[in-house]
Write a protein that holds these residues in place. Structure first.
Motif, PDB file in Angstrom:
ATOM      1  N   PHE A  89       0.854  -1.187   0.000  1.00  0.00           N
ATOM      2  CA  PHE A  89       0.000   0.000   0.000  1.00  0.00           C
ATOM      3  C   PHE A  89       0.896   1.245   0.000  1.00  0.00           C
ATOM      4  CE2 PHE A  89       0.212  -1.538   4.438  1.00  0.00           C
ATOM      5  CZ  PHE A  89       0.727  -0.437   5.101  1.00  0.00           C
ATOM      6  N   PRO A  90       0.362   2.402  -0.386  1.00  0.00           N
ATOM      7  CA  PRO A  90       1.192   3.610  -0.502  1.00  0.00           C
ATOM      8  C   PRO A  90       1.812   4.035   0.830  1.00  0.00           C
ATOM      9  CG  PRO A  90      -0.925   3.932  -1.600  1.00  0.00           C
ATOM     10  CD  PRO A  90      -1.017   2.641  -0.842  1.00  0.00           C
ATOM     11  N   MET A  91       3.108   4.284   0.771  1.00  0.00           N
ATOM     12  CA  MET A  91       3.844   4.825   1.913  1.00  0.00           C
ATOM     13  C   MET A  91       4.367   6.204   1.503  1.00  0.00           C
ATOM     14  SD  MET A  91       3.860   2.689   4.552  1.00  0.00           S
ATOM     15  CE  MET A  91       5.277   3.227   5.533  1.00  0.00           C
ATOM     16  N   PHE A  92       4.483   7.068   2.498  1.00  0.00           N
ATOM     17  CA  PHE A  92       4.854   8.445   2.233  1.00  0.00           C
ATOM     18  C   PHE A  92       6.106   8.833   2.998  1.00  0.00           C
ATOM     19  CE2 PHE A  92       0.578   7.792   1.036  1.00  0.00           C
ATOM     20  CZ  PHE A  92       0.457   8.512  -0.136  1.00  0.00           C
ATOM     21  N   ARG A  93       6.645   9.974   2.626  1.00  0.00           N
ATOM     22  CA  ARG A  93       7.852  10.498   3.264  1.00  0.00           C
ATOM     23  C   ARG A  93       7.591  10.676   4.757  1.00  0.00           C
ATOM     24  NH1 ARG A  93      10.735  14.694  -0.217  1.00  0.00           N
ATOM     25  NH2 ARG A  93      11.684  12.778  -0.949  1.00  0.00           N
ATOM     26  N   LYS A  94       8.621  10.474   5.550  1.00  0.00           N
ATOM     27  CA  LYS A  94       8.529  10.620   6.996  1.00  0.00           C
ATOM     28  C   LYS A  94       8.057  12.033   7.348  1.00  0.00           C
ATOM     29  CE  LYS A  94      12.319   9.491   9.022  1.00  0.00           C
ATOM     30  NZ  LYS A  94      13.468   9.108   9.836  1.00  0.00           N
ATOM     31  N   VAL A  95       7.115  12.115   8.293  1.00  0.00           N
ATOM     32  CA  VAL A  95       6.541  13.400   8.690  1.00  0.00           C
ATOM     33  C   VAL A  95       6.447  13.492  10.212  1.00  0.00           C
ATOM     34  CG1 VAL A  95       5.128  13.661   6.598  1.00  0.00           C
ATOM     35  CG2 VAL A  95       4.140  12.550   8.611  1.00  0.00           C
ATOM     36  N   ASP A  96       6.282  14.727  10.694  1.00  0.00           N
ATOM     37  CA  ASP A  96       5.878  14.947  12.079  1.00  0.00           C
ATOM     38  C   ASP A  96       4.358  14.920  12.095  1.00  0.00           C
ATOM     39  OD1 ASP A  96       8.485  15.221  12.890  1.00  0.00           O
ATOM     40  OD2 ASP A  96       8.362  17.370  13.317  1.00  0.00           O
ATOM     41  N   VAL A  97       3.787  14.322  13.133  1.00  0.00           N
ATOM     42  CA  VAL A  97       2.331  14.228  13.222  1.00  0.00           C
ATOM     43  C   VAL A  97       1.767  15.037  14.384  1.00  0.00           C
ATOM     44  CG1 VAL A  97       2.262  11.982  12.078  1.00  0.00           C
ATOM     45  CG2 VAL A  97       2.386  12.088  14.585  1.00  0.00           C
ATOM     46  N   LYS A  98       2.652  15.655  15.161  1.00  0.00           N
ATOM     47  CA  LYS A  98       2.204  16.510  16.265  1.00  0.00           C
ATOM     48  C   LYS A  98       3.193  17.650  16.435  1.00  0.00           C
ATOM     49  CE  LYS A  98       4.532  14.247  20.091  1.00  0.00           C
ATOM     50  NZ  LYS A  98       4.426  13.963  21.498  1.00  0.00           N
ATOM     51  N   GLY A  99       2.759  18.664  17.153  1.00  0.00           N
ATOM     52  CA  GLY A  99       3.618  19.807  17.420  1.00  0.00           C
ATOM     53  C   GLY A  99       3.573  20.835  16.301  1.00  0.00           C
ATOM     54  N   GLU A 100       4.374  21.868  16.461  1.00  0.00           N
ATOM     55  CA  GLU A 100       4.316  22.994  15.516  1.00  0.00           C
ATOM     56  C   GLU A 100       4.807  22.635  14.125  1.00  0.00           C
ATOM     57  OE1 GLU A 100       8.254  25.656  16.356  1.00  0.00           O
ATOM     58  OE2 GLU A 100       6.707  25.692  17.917  1.00  0.00           O
ATOM     59  N   ASN A 101       5.596  21.575  13.995  1.00  0.00           N
ATOM     60  CA  ASN A 101       6.077  21.150  12.674  1.00  0.00           C
ATOM     61  C   ASN A 101       5.267  20.001  12.085  1.00  0.00           C
ATOM     62  OD1 ASN A 101       8.190  23.055  12.597  1.00  0.00           O
ATOM     63  ND2 ASN A 101       9.425  21.740  13.924  1.00  0.00           N
ATOM     64  N   ALA A 102       4.120  19.729  12.677  1.00  0.00           N
ATOM     65  CA  ALA A 102       3.286  18.638  12.168  1.00  0.00           C
ATOM     66  C   ALA A 102       2.882  18.926  10.728  1.00  0.00           C
ATOM     67  CB  ALA A 102       2.042  18.478  13.033  1.00  0.00           C
ATOM     68  N   HIS A 103       2.871  17.865   9.931  1.00  0.00           N
ATOM     69  CA  HIS A 103       2.438  17.997   8.536  1.00  0.00           C
ATOM     70  C   HIS A 103       1.008  18.553   8.532  1.00  0.00           C
ATOM     71  CE1 HIS A 103       1.065  16.906   4.535  1.00  0.00           C
ATOM     72  NE2 HIS A 103       2.351  16.787   4.198  1.00  0.00           N
ATOM     73  N   PRO A 104       0.682  19.453   7.605  1.00  0.00           N
ATOM     74  CA  PRO A 104      -0.667  20.032   7.564  1.00  0.00           C
ATOM     75  C   PRO A 104      -1.788  18.996   7.530  1.00  0.00           C
ATOM     76  CG  PRO A 104       0.791  21.242   6.094  1.00  0.00           C
ATOM     77  CD  PRO A 104       1.575  20.059   6.614  1.00  0.00           C
ATOM     78  N   LEU A 105      -1.570  17.855   6.873  1.00  0.00           N
ATOM     79  CA  LEU A 105      -2.590  16.807   6.854  1.00  0.00           C
ATOM     80  C   LEU A 105      -2.898  16.343   8.270  1.00  0.00           C
ATOM     81  CD1 LEU A 105      -4.439  14.655   5.589  1.00  0.00           C
ATOM     82  CD2 LEU A 105      -2.387  13.219   5.309  1.00  0.00           C
ATOM     83  N   PHE A 106      -1.871  16.125   9.080  1.00  0.00           N
ATOM     84  CA  PHE A 106      -2.089  15.644  10.443  1.00  0.00           C
ATOM     85  C   PHE A 106      -2.602  16.750  11.350  1.00  0.00           C
ATOM     86  CE2 PHE A 106       0.147  12.130   8.652  1.00  0.00           C
ATOM     87  CZ  PHE A 106      -0.476  11.047   9.251  1.00  0.00           C
ATOM     88  N   GLN A 107      -2.253  17.998  11.068  1.00  0.00           N
ATOM     89  CA  GLN A 107      -2.872  19.112  11.798  1.00  0.00           C
ATOM     90  C   GLN A 107      -4.376  19.082  11.558  1.00  0.00           C
ATOM     91  OE1 GLN A 107      -1.019  22.906  10.893  1.00  0.00           O
ATOM     92  NE2 GLN A 107       1.024  22.088  11.231  1.00  0.00           N
ATOM     93  N   TYR A 108      -4.769  18.886  10.309  1.00  0.00           N
ATOM     94  CA  TYR A 108      -6.188  18.816   9.950  1.00  0.00           C
ATOM     95  C   TYR A 108      -6.871  17.626  10.630  1.00  0.00           C
ATOM     96  CZ  TYR A 108     -10.289  17.759   7.070  1.00  0.00           C
ATOM     97  OH  TYR A 108     -11.557  17.453   6.643  1.00  0.00           O
ATOM     98  N   LEU A 109      -6.287  16.442  10.511  1.00  0.00           N
ATOM     99  CA  LEU A 109      -6.899  15.235  11.076  1.00  0.00           C
ATOM    100  C   LEU A 109      -7.096  15.356  12.586  1.00  0.00           C
ATOM    101  CD1 LEU A 109      -4.935  12.490   9.100  1.00  0.00           C
ATOM    102  CD2 LEU A 109      -7.361  13.101   8.805  1.00  0.00           C
ATOM    103  N   THR A 110      -6.100  15.887  13.287  1.00  0.00           N
ATOM    104  CA  THR A 110      -6.214  15.973  14.749  1.00  0.00           C
ATOM    105  C   THR A 110      -7.132  17.109  15.171  1.00  0.00           C
ATOM    106  OG1 THR A 110      -4.146  17.227  14.850  1.00  0.00           O
ATOM    107  CG2 THR A 110      -4.005  14.851  15.222  1.00  0.00           C
ATOM    108  N   LYS A 111      -7.247  18.147  14.352  1.00  0.00           N
ATOM    109  CA  LYS A 111      -8.174  19.242  14.664  1.00  0.00           C
ATOM    110  C   LYS A 111      -9.622  18.768  14.508  1.00  0.00           C
ATOM    111  CE  LYS A 111      -9.488  23.439  12.543  1.00  0.00           C
ATOM    112  NZ  LYS A 111      -9.737  23.369  11.178  1.00  0.00           N
ATOM    113  N   GLU A 112      -9.845  17.884  13.549  1.00  0.00           N
ATOM    114  CA  GLU A 112     -11.205  17.448  13.213  1.00  0.00           C
ATOM    115  C   GLU A 112     -11.683  16.241  14.016  1.00  0.00           C
ATOM    116  OE1 GLU A 112     -13.258  19.069  11.034  1.00  0.00           O
ATOM    117  OE2 GLU A 112     -11.681  20.579  10.878  1.00  0.00           O
ATOM    118  N   THR A 113     -10.797  15.585  14.758  1.00  0.00           N
ATOM    119  CA  THR A 113     -11.195  14.392  15.524  1.00  0.00           C
ATOM    120  C   THR A 113     -10.752  14.525  16.966  1.00  0.00           C
ATOM    121  OG1 THR A 113      -9.153  13.222  14.985  1.00  0.00           O
ATOM    122  CG2 THR A 113     -11.032  12.852  13.529  1.00  0.00           C
TER     123      THR A 113
END
Length: 160
Positions: A89-113
Motif C-alpha cells: 500500500f502507498p507509503m509516504f515520506r517521513k513526517v511529524d504528526v504533532k507539534g508545531e512542525n506537524a504535517h498540515p494533513l495531520f494538523q487537519y486530522l487531529t483538529k477534526e477528531t
C-alpha cells in the motif's frame, strides 16, 4: 479546507494530491519501523489485500517523533516495510504528526477528531478512517489492531 486540499510526498519523493484518492475509503496511519506496534504492518497489508479492490486505500506515514522509533531514511523505511511485511500500500515520506512542525494533513486530522485525553496523536499507529466523500469517520488508538477495523471498513465501503 478539506482532506482533498492537501498534498503529500510519496516515500520515493513524488508529490501526490489527496484528490487522487477521492471516492476511495482511506485509512491514514502514522507508522514506525521499531515500535511494539510495528507488527501491525502485517494486519494493514492484510486489510489492503482484502479490501483494495472494493475501494480501500491505506496510506502509511512514517514518523520518528515517538521514542525515535523510525530513525531510518525514507529508502530504508520503504525497504524495511517491503522486506519484513510485504507492504504494497502507498507509503509516504517521513513526517511529524504533532507539534508545531506537524504535517498540515495531520494538523487537519487531529483538529477534526477527538483523541482520548487530547486531540494530539500520542503514539505510532494512530489510525484515521476516511469515507469516500473525504469525511473523517473514526479515529482508532494505536493499540487497536487492524483486523478490529474490518466492520468499520466494510460499513464505510458500503456507503457511496
Amino acid at each position: 479546507m478539506g482532506l482533498y486540499d492537501y498534498s503529500v510526498t510519496t516515500i520515493t519523493g513524488e508529490e501526490k494530491s489527496l484528490k487522487d484518492y477521492q471516492g476511495n475509503v482511506l485509512l491514514i496511519v502514522n507508522t514506525a519501523s521499531k515500535c511494539g506496534f510495528t507488527p501491525q504492518f502485517e494486519g494493514l497489508q492484510a486489510l489492503h489485500e482484502e479490501f483494495s479492490d472494493a475501494g480501500l486505500t491505506i496510506l502509511g506515514f512514517p514518523c520518528n517523533q515517538f521514542a525515535n522509533q523510525d530513525p531510518g531514511t525514507d529508502e530504508e523505511i520503504a525497504q524495511f516495510c517491503e522486506k519484513n511485511y510485504g507492504v504494497s500500500f502507498p507509503m509516504f515520506r517521513k513526517v511529524d504528526v504533532k507539534g508545531e512542525n506537524a504535517h498540515p494533513l495531520f494538523q487537519y486530522l487531529t483538529k477534526e477528531t477527538k483523541g482520548m485525553l487530547t486531540n494530539q496523536i500520542k503514539w505510532n499507529f494512530t489510525k484515521f478512517l476516511i469515507g469516500r466523500n473525504g469525511e473523517i469517520l473514526d479515529r482508532f488508538a494505536p493499540q487497536t489492531k487492524p483486523e478490529k477495523l474490518k466492520a468499520s471498513i466494510e460499513e464505510a465501503l458500503k456507503n457511496t
